[in-house]
Design an enzyme around this catalytic site. Sequence first.
Site, PDB file in Angstrom:
ATOM      1  N   ASN A 172      -0.951   6.435   3.915  1.00 21.82           N
ATOM      2  CA  ASN A 172      -0.249   7.226   4.716  1.00 21.82           C
ATOM      3  C   ASN A 172       0.510   8.349   3.596  1.00 21.82           C
ATOM      4  O   ASN A 172       0.499   7.926   2.476  1.00 21.82           O
ATOM      5  CB  ASN A 172       0.886   6.618   5.582  1.00 21.82           C
ATOM      6  CG  ASN A 172       0.429   6.216   6.699  1.00 21.82           C
ATOM      7  OD1 ASN A 172      -0.522   6.396   7.302  1.00 21.82           O
ATOM      8  ND2 ASN A 172       1.296   5.372   7.334  1.00 21.82           N
ATOM      9  N   GLY A 182      14.520 -13.478  10.048  1.00 20.96           N
ATOM     10  CA  GLY A 182      15.783 -12.562   9.966  1.00 20.96           C
ATOM     11  C   GLY A 182      16.746 -13.357   9.045  1.00 20.96           C
ATOM     12  O   GLY A 182      16.550 -13.665   7.903  1.00 20.96           O
ATOM     13  N   GLY A 238      -1.455  -0.520   3.638  1.00 22.42           N
ATOM     14  CA  GLY A 238      -2.439  -1.029   2.719  1.00 22.42           C
ATOM     15  C   GLY A 238      -2.344  -0.478   1.303  1.00 22.42           C
ATOM     16  O   GLY A 238      -2.515  -1.235   0.356  1.00 22.42           O
ATOM     17  N   ASP A 269       5.649  -5.184   2.400  1.00 19.50           N
ATOM     18  CA  ASP A 269       4.583  -5.110   1.528  1.00 19.50           C
ATOM     19  C   ASP A 269       4.759  -5.755   0.187  1.00 19.50           C
ATOM     20  O   ASP A 269       3.651  -6.305  -0.205  1.00 19.50           O
ATOM     21  CB  ASP A 269       4.129  -3.503   1.371  1.00 19.50           C
ATOM     22  CG  ASP A 269       4.138  -2.809   2.739  1.00 19.50           C
ATOM     23  OD1 ASP A 269       3.574  -3.418   3.589  1.00 19.50           O
ATOM     24  OD2 ASP A 269       4.456  -1.656   3.059  1.00 19.50           O
TER      25      ASP A 269
HETATM   26  O1  RIB Z   1       5.277  -1.038   5.357  1.00 20.71           O
HETATM   27  C1  RIB Z   1       5.969   0.146   5.045  1.00 20.71           C
HETATM   28  C2  RIB Z   1       5.005   1.323   5.636  1.00 20.71           C
HETATM   29  O2  RIB Z   1       4.793   1.364   7.143  1.00 20.71           O
HETATM   30  C3  RIB Z   1       5.299   2.762   5.321  1.00 20.71           C
HETATM   31  O3  RIB Z   1       4.961   3.261   3.894  1.00 20.71           O
HETATM   32  C4  RIB Z   1       4.720   3.448   6.402  1.00 20.71           C
HETATM   33  O4  RIB Z   1       3.867   4.298   5.967  1.00 20.71           O
HETATM   34  C5  RIB Z   1       4.232   2.625   7.454  1.00 20.71           C
HETATM   35  O5  RIB Z   1       2.763   2.388   7.514  1.00 20.71           O
END
Ligand code: RIB
Length: 306
Positions: free
Chosen positions: A12, A223, A42, A253
């Site tokens: 994104n 949490g 991703g 991520d």
């Molecule tokens: O995990 C964070 C991501 O979730 C952001 O970078 C955004 O693009 C969404 O997909």
Amino acid sequence: MPLDVVVVGKANMDYLVRGPRLPAPGQSVNGDAFQEAPGGKGANQAVGAARLGARVALVARVGKDARGAAVIEALRKEGIDVTHVREDPSAATGVALCQVGGSGEKQILSAAGANARLTAADVRASAALFEGARVVLCQLGVPLEAVSEAVRLGRAAGAIVVLDPGPPAPLPDELIAQLDLIRPNTSEAQILTGIRVRDRLSAREAAADLIRRGAKAAAVQAGEFGDLLAWPGHEVWLPRFEVKRVDATGAGDAFASAFAVALAEGKTLAEGGPFASAAAALATTVLGAQAALPTRAAVLELLLRR
Ligand code: RIB
């Protein structure tokens, strides 16, 4: 040279605004910081793994537009193989509107754009990347048929298969049964298992459900109670690191990519968990998703400080 981590998932452009609090429905809130940067689970996880020293490729779709070109350029700069990041002339690059509140809490609204057009055939076309790869890392920001194909190719190649099941969606047992590790947060765990994770006991129940359905291991975010890492006959509560939290965007991520890198290096689940927790903690200390993903040196330093 085989890859350490093949990531199949979303790419994104993120538009992030930070304010004193998140707006309630119908409310407007004045923010104090804006950031435009490549994101997507991703792409973020590919960058996260590359910053930790792994050889990484991403399989994804972006639009053939300025945002897509910027997303690809950012991946290249991180040393990521983008041969199979396809520029789709008939769709726009995905975007995410990220809102960050005063305590680092976040909410995200995204438009999938080209991400929704990633196909199983795209993944099959990238099959050479999977040969000899150590870990295949997926999320649910692209169609399930693409995820399923990545999982199938990963298993066929003898790779360790890791799924970060976000954004939340129900999954068939046949897919869960092929996973070496699944890492749901609380909302993902609820959609996957029907269990509302609100304490240690319910986290255990959610992990047990995923393992009963065939996942070899589950790392369930519970949490304030921390992160439970469970596999048959074992349970570990991952360490928590004291950091100054400014933005939770991208922390999941960081966790998934660091765990993938640890497993690619032959580390055990019990060794990979703290490495992943440390990476996630560091990712909360910087505004943004990709901007916040830590280097290997930073993660090792935090682990030593514990
Ligand atoms: O995990 C964070 C991501 O979730 C952001 O970078 C955004 O693009 C969404 O997909």
